[in-house]
Design a protein around this motif. Structure first.
Motif, PDB file in Angstrom:
ATOM      1  N   ASP A 133      74.561  -8.992 -85.739  1.00  0.00           N
ATOM      2  CA  ASP A 133      74.914  -8.057 -83.611  1.00  0.00           C
ATOM      3  C   ASP A 133      74.154  -8.829 -83.262  1.00  0.00           C
ATOM      4  O   ASP A 133      72.682  -8.130 -83.336  1.00  0.00           O
ATOM      5  N   PRO A 134      74.377  -9.133 -82.282  1.00  0.00           N
ATOM      6  CA  PRO A 134      73.420  -9.293 -81.102  1.00  0.00           C
ATOM      7  C   PRO A 134      71.947  -8.637 -80.614  1.00  0.00           C
ATOM      8  O   PRO A 134      70.942  -8.811 -80.572  1.00  0.00           O
ATOM      9  N   ASP A 135      72.654  -6.915 -80.296  1.00  0.00           N
ATOM     10  CA  ASP A 135      71.769  -5.949 -80.265  1.00  0.00           C
ATOM     11  C   ASP A 135      71.290  -5.782 -80.958  1.00  0.00           C
ATOM     12  O   ASP A 135      70.267  -5.325 -80.970  1.00  0.00           O
ATOM     13  N   TYR A 136      71.255  -5.500 -82.607  1.00  0.00           N
ATOM     14  CA  TYR A 136      70.728  -4.546 -83.397  1.00  0.00           C
ATOM     15  C   TYR A 136      69.973  -6.214 -84.146  1.00  0.00           C
ATOM     16  O   TYR A 136      68.793  -5.200 -83.842  1.00  0.00           O
ATOM     17  N   ASP A 137      69.722  -6.812 -84.148  1.00  0.00           N
ATOM     18  CA  ASP A 137      69.194  -8.367 -84.029  1.00  0.00           C
ATOM     19  C   ASP A 137      67.734  -8.498 -83.014  1.00  0.00           C
ATOM     20  O   ASP A 137      67.147  -8.576 -83.649  1.00  0.00           O
ATOM     21  N   ARG A 138      68.676  -8.099 -81.534  1.00  0.00           N
ATOM     22  CA  ARG A 138      67.462  -7.750 -81.078  1.00  0.00           C
ATOM     23  C   ARG A 138      66.346  -6.662 -81.426  1.00  0.00           C
ATOM     24  O   ARG A 138      65.121  -6.736 -81.072  1.00  0.00           O
ATOM     25  N   GLY A 139      66.775  -5.471 -81.736  1.00  0.00           N
ATOM     26  CA  GLY A 139      66.133  -4.642 -81.852  1.00  0.00           C
ATOM     27  C   GLY A 139      65.160  -4.703 -83.454  1.00  0.00           C
ATOM     28  O   GLY A 139      64.395  -4.192 -83.254  1.00  0.00           O
ATOM     29  N   ILE A 140      66.066  -5.861 -84.277  1.00  0.00           N
ATOM     30  CA  ILE A 140      65.206  -6.026 -85.623  1.00  0.00           C
ATOM     31  C   ILE A 140      64.154  -6.588 -84.728  1.00  0.00           C
ATOM     32  O   ILE A 140      63.059  -6.115 -85.537  1.00  0.00           O
ATOM     33  N   LYS A 141      63.855  -7.567 -84.365  1.00  0.00           N
ATOM     34  CA  LYS A 141      62.240  -8.189 -83.982  1.00  0.00           C
ATOM     35  C   LYS A 141      61.852  -7.383 -83.057  1.00  0.00           C
ATOM     36  O   LYS A 141      60.796  -7.581 -83.341  1.00  0.00           O
ATOM     37  N   VAL A 142      61.904  -6.868 -82.281  1.00  0.00           N
ATOM     38  CA  VAL A 142      61.716  -5.306 -81.654  1.00  0.00           C
ATOM     39  C   VAL A 142      61.260  -4.543 -82.318  1.00  0.00           C
ATOM     40  O   VAL A 142      59.046  -4.412 -82.695  1.00  0.00           O
ATOM     41  N   LYS A 143      61.254  -4.253 -83.641  1.00  0.00           N
ATOM     42  CA  LYS A 143      60.862  -3.696 -84.858  1.00  0.00           C
ATOM     43  C   LYS A 143      59.631  -4.270 -85.149  1.00  0.00           C
ATOM     44  O   LYS A 143      58.859  -3.470 -85.547  1.00  0.00           O
ATOM     45  N   GLU A 144      60.047  -5.435 -86.056  1.00  0.00           N
ATOM     46  CA  GLU A 144      58.805  -6.365 -86.674  1.00  0.00           C
ATOM     47  C   GLU A 144      57.828  -7.088 -85.710  1.00  0.00           C
ATOM     48  O   GLU A 144      56.492  -6.897 -86.466  1.00  0.00           O
ATOM     49  N   THR A 145      57.817  -7.543 -84.231  1.00  0.00           N
ATOM     50  CA  THR A 145      57.155  -7.071 -83.844  1.00  0.00           C
ATOM     51  C   THR A 145      56.145  -5.825 -83.759  1.00  0.00           C
ATOM     52  O   THR A 145      54.722  -6.563 -83.917  1.00  0.00           O
ATOM     53  N   ALA A 146      56.935  -4.618 -83.416  1.00  0.00           N
ATOM     54  CA  ALA A 146      56.073  -3.130 -83.880  1.00  0.00           C
ATOM     55  C   ALA A 146      55.012  -3.433 -84.562  1.00  0.00           C
ATOM     56  O   ALA A 146      54.284  -3.092 -84.977  1.00  0.00           O
ATOM     57  N   TYR A 147      55.807  -3.615 -85.833  1.00  0.00           N
ATOM     58  CA  TYR A 147      55.309  -3.040 -87.119  1.00  0.00           C
ATOM     59  C   TYR A 147      53.799  -3.899 -86.873  1.00  0.00           C
ATOM     60  O   TYR A 147      52.718  -3.692 -87.996  1.00  0.00           O
ATOM     61  N   ALA A 148      54.184  -5.506 -86.880  1.00  0.00           N
ATOM     62  CA  ALA A 148      53.163  -6.097 -87.163  1.00  0.00           C
ATOM     63  C   ALA A 148      51.340  -6.094 -86.216  1.00  0.00           C
ATOM     64  O   ALA A 148      50.707  -5.799 -86.490  1.00  0.00           O
ATOM     65  N   GLN A 149      52.014  -5.201 -84.693  1.00  0.00           N
ATOM     66  CA  GLN A 149      51.072  -5.064 -84.159  1.00  0.00           C
ATOM     67  C   GLN A 149      50.276  -3.761 -84.794  1.00  0.00           C
ATOM     68  O   GLN A 149      48.773  -3.775 -84.712  1.00  0.00           O
TER      69      GLN A 149
END
Length: 163
Positions: free
Chosen positions: A96-112
């Motif tokens: 799901d495009p919106d969900y996939d964008r959320g995954i990227k936000v989460k992964e970026t935040a977790y890495a930071q």
């Protein structure tokens, strides 16, 4: 009302779909009845696997996330594994495009934030997902061990020769 429904009453699900030659009642109950209300079958599978391997977890324990452009927020990763200072996120609606964008936000935040997160996706359940989780835990622990053993305290005698 069937005999089994009588013993489980009140029952939030229909027993009629339980009749399946490939599954027995214990498997069904283990997958569907728990004091924890999981949001998906994928999360339930992961929880069962962790429990079977004596890996304690906290389901949706809050973690404070600092994003550079936003105020601090509390997020709730699916599984916190305190013993290994790791989280598991099950991304059950990938595609799901919106969900996939959320995954990227989460992964970026977790890495930071420097959080150790193991991502699990639905397609992995048709593969050797249990081995994947255990290998990821092993990889993360070995990495932490190498970092520890590389500290000046140990001198040149450590770390052992890692291949």
């Amino acid at each position: 009302m069937g005999l089994l429904q009588t013993f489980l009453y009140p029952c939030p699900f229909s027993i009629s779909f339980m009749v399946n030659k490939k599954r027995n009642i214990e498997d069904f109950l283990k997958e569907n009845i728990s004091s924890v209300q999981f949001k998906s079958r994928g999360e339930r599978k992961i929880a069962n696997f962790l429990e079977e391997n004596d890996i304690s977890y906290k389901y949706e324990a809050g973690v404070l996330i600092y994003q550079t452009e936003n105020q601090p927020r509390i997020w709730y990763p699916d599984f916190q594994i305190p013993e290994f200072s790791t989280y598991i996120e099950y991304y059950g609606m990938v595609g799901d495009p919106d969900y996939d964008r959320g995954i990227k936000v989460k992964e970026t935040a977790y890495a930071q934030m420097g959080l150790s997160v193991i991502p699990v996706y639905p397609h992995m359940f048709s593969e050797d997902w249990q081995n994947y989780i255990m290998k990821e835990l092993q990889r993360k622990i070995e990495s932490q061990y190498k970092t520890l053993m590389g500290k000046p305290f140990w001198g040149n005698s450590f770390p052992p020769n890692w291949s």
